[in-house]
Design an enzyme around this catalytic site. Structure first.
Site, PDB file in Angstrom:
ATOM      1  CE1 TYR A 100      85.719  36.281  53.504  1.00 13.10           C
ATOM      2  CE2 TYR A 100      85.974  38.778  53.406  1.00 13.10           C
ATOM      3  CZ  TYR A 100      85.654  37.916  54.014  1.00 13.10           C
ATOM      4  OH  TYR A 100      85.195  37.954  55.199  1.00 13.10           O
ATOM      5  CG  ASN A 128      86.042  29.083  61.321  1.00 10.67           C
ATOM      6  OD1 ASN A 128      86.140  28.024  61.930  1.00 10.67           O
ATOM      7  ND2 ASN A 128      86.704  30.075  61.960  1.00 10.67           N
ATOM      8  CB  CYS A 136      87.181  33.472  60.004  1.00 10.46           C
ATOM      9  SG  CYS A 136      86.355  33.385  61.725  1.00 10.46           S
ATOM     10  CG  HIS A 137      90.336  37.161  63.586  1.00  5.68           C
ATOM     11  ND1 HIS A 137      90.438  36.079  64.034  1.00  5.68           N
ATOM     12  CD2 HIS A 137      91.538  37.870  63.693  1.00  5.68           C
ATOM     13  CE1 HIS A 137      91.658  35.728  64.453  1.00  5.68           C
ATOM     14  NE2 HIS A 137      92.513  36.780  64.240  1.00  5.68           N
ATOM     15  CD  GLU A 163      95.840  38.172  65.141  1.00  2.00           C
ATOM     16  OE1 GLU A 163      96.078  38.357  64.119  1.00  2.00           O
ATOM     17  OE2 GLU A 163      94.779  37.386  65.616  1.00  2.00           O
TER      18      GLU A 163
END
Length: 190
Positions: A100, A128, A136-137, A163
């Site tokens: 962030y 979101n 956003c993850h 991922e």
């Protein structure tokens, strides 16, 4: 009119729900998540082209690959600040994460300011309405801490793992560390 469609995810994830205005995707969220209140649940289920496109995108994503297309989407109540934050999230590559604070510093530089609130960025990230597609993850807290995910922290962990992220790099929230069977990691919480 608002429509809804359900998507069955592979094991390790909660199922997904999606909304559409009949043409574009307007919401995508994990079932029974904190994000559910932001979306329309009691509406007509209907087969729509946009739902088929989104399901195809999700099929590719859950196979462990970054899709090479994006379903058409529309975001309501998009303020200029929220748009800036979404634009930054869309730049985060598959398999990468940013904090962030990183997004706050990037936006501060663009605006010619000395600094910007990471907490304000967190609010925009949490707003979101299209999880996964707007990633956003991939936004984490200070020192790689896995913090606040409206879709549920276990889904965030599973998405980052899918991922290819080394989950030992991400300190878990204290509540998760104390749960029996919760995955442990060795990353120091510095």
């Amino acid at each position: 009119m608002v429509y809804i469609h359900r998507y069955k995810t592979p094991g390790g994830f909660s199922n997904l729900l999606m909304n559409s205005d009949g043409e574009a995707l307007t919401g995508l969220w994990f079932e029974n998540s904190q994000d559910a209140f932001k979306h329309v649940l009691n509406c007509e289920e209907k087969e729509l082209t946009i739902f088929k496109d989104t399901c195809r995108w999700l099929d590719v994503y859950f196979s462990g690959k970054q899709p090479d297309f994006t379903p058409e989407y529309k975001i309501k109540n998009l303020t200029p600040f929220r748009k800036e934050v979404i634009d930054e999230m869309l730049k985060i590559p598959f398999g990468a994460v940013v904090s962030y604070g990183y997004i706050a510093n990037t936006l501060a530089r663009k605006r010619g300011k000395a600094k910007m609130s990471a907490q304000a960025v967190g609010g925009a990230v949490g707003w979101n309405p299209l999880c996964i597609i707007i990633p956003c993850h991939r936004v984490v807290g200070t020192n790689m801490n896995l913090t606040g995910y409206g879709g549920g922290i276990q889904n965030k962990i599973s998405l980052l793992s899918l991922e290819g992220n080394d989950m030992n790099m991400f300190p878990l929230p204290k509540k998760m560390e104390q749960r029996p069977g919760a995955c442990k990691n060795s990353a120091p919480n510095v």
